[in-house]
Design a protein around this motif. Sequence first.
Motif, mmCIF file in Angstrom:
data_model
loop_
_atom_site.group_PDB
_atom_site.id
_atom_site.type_symbol
_atom_site.label_atom_id
_atom_site.label_comp_id
_atom_site.label_asym_id
_atom_site.label_seq_id
_atom_site.Cartn_x
_atom_site.Cartn_y
_atom_site.Cartn_z
ATOM 1 N N SER A 36 43.102 44.678 39.846
ATOM 2 C CA SER A 36 42.326 43.446 39.940
ATOM 3 C C SER A 36 40.987 43.761 40.588
ATOM 4 N N GLU A 120 36.944 43.372 37.737
ATOM 5 C CA GLU A 120 38.011 44.308 37.424
ATOM 6 C C GLU A 120 37.479 45.587 36.791
ATOM 7 N N SER A 200 45.170 39.419 35.479
ATOM 8 C CA SER A 200 45.504 40.838 35.618
ATOM 9 C C SER A 200 47.009 41.047 35.503
#
Length: 454
Positions: A36, A120, A200
């Motif tokens: 993440s 990310e 994620s």
Amino acid sequence: MKVCKFGGSSLADAKQLTKVMDIVLADPTRRIVVVSAPGKRDKNDTKVTDLLIALAKTALDGKDTAQALAAVVARYQSIATDLALEGDIIARIEQDLIARLAADKSNAGEFMDLLKAAGEDNNAKLVAEAFAARGVKARYASPKDTGMILEGEFGNAVLNPDSYKRLARALSDFEGLVVYPGFFGYTVDGRVATFPRGGSDITGSILAAAVRADVYENITDVDSVYPVDPRIVPEVKEGIETMTYREMRELSYAGFGVFNDEAIFPAVRARIPINVRNTNHPAEPGTMIVQTRRVTPGTVTGIASQSGFCNICVDKYCMNREVGFCLRLLQILESEGVSYEHMPSGVDSVSVIIHSDNFDAAKEKRVVQRIKRELNPDEVVVQHDLAILMIVGEGMCFSAGMLAKVTQSLASAGINLSMVNQGASEISVMRAIRSECRSDAVRALYHTFFGEQA
């Protein structure tokens, strides 16, 4: 092989990232690491994703982005400095952000996805560099190059099913450790698109299914999945050792914060076990989520709750004799762009539970007027400020007295029920109550079913 996903709190700073690397390197079967964006370092901090949203809004408003851009770069710089990373990784991250800011802004949703995904994407590059600095053969993998193709609306995209084959083929060519950014992919024409926030988890689940992983490890900041929200019931101590996919899905939908309720679907469909673990306590076994498990009859696995619902109650004498009544009711909702959550019914009445955020005053007025005009009911009532309670457990199935036990627990706490609905699988019971009673209801049910842990 294991696919492991680390959340934002696990990657918030250099200290946390070092823990992540230690965890990954402690098990050679951990081959794919999904990351993440860096999360909060403390309760007063700001997540990188939120910094990027602020940056995107500043750009869309036509304002100077220098300060907002510097705030994002500073977060990555802090991690790189504390890890003593050499090279030009921060310069590359800054240039990437500058290039994104220069992109077309005519579609605000598309531009926002482009900026959000930078969290990310750049963190995966930074994490790969951190592993390399420790002498590990690690490689950043691009969702575009590996075939993570999404479709649908920006900010709420879904996976193109053909992506599984592309991902499996692309990832089979990687040697060493793969570091993969979560949360986003690309449309078929090459534009960045994101899953819903928290996506994620979805990325990790997709990759686990694509490569047929032995386990999908979702490594976060809790030791395990707890049977109830510790913020509501702080005395809860024991986590859930093993639960089924069905139980997790029901609980996630009703407010369990460990997973986005869509996140487990790819792993479930591929029958990949999911292991929820804690970055800060890596020795803890966590919670295993599997297809089936042994159960004790009459037991509950978890209790979840969520506010923000309303209920449309429609009464009409001899409704059961009127063919297509419920179909026409749902067609009214469909034409107004309203999806429903639950729809329990009686002989002469039907209720439709919907999310309040999809039902503003103007839409409510139109829907009620159309129901009255097109269905000619005896009465239409809309109840607001409702919460749903979900009591879930494979052990509830075919166990006598479970409904009575739930009802008695709530009655003893002085909580009135607005609605009751039991799933066809009999592993869950849904109750609708007034939102202000939600915490009291959860505490009452916890002490009824898990009192020995209190």
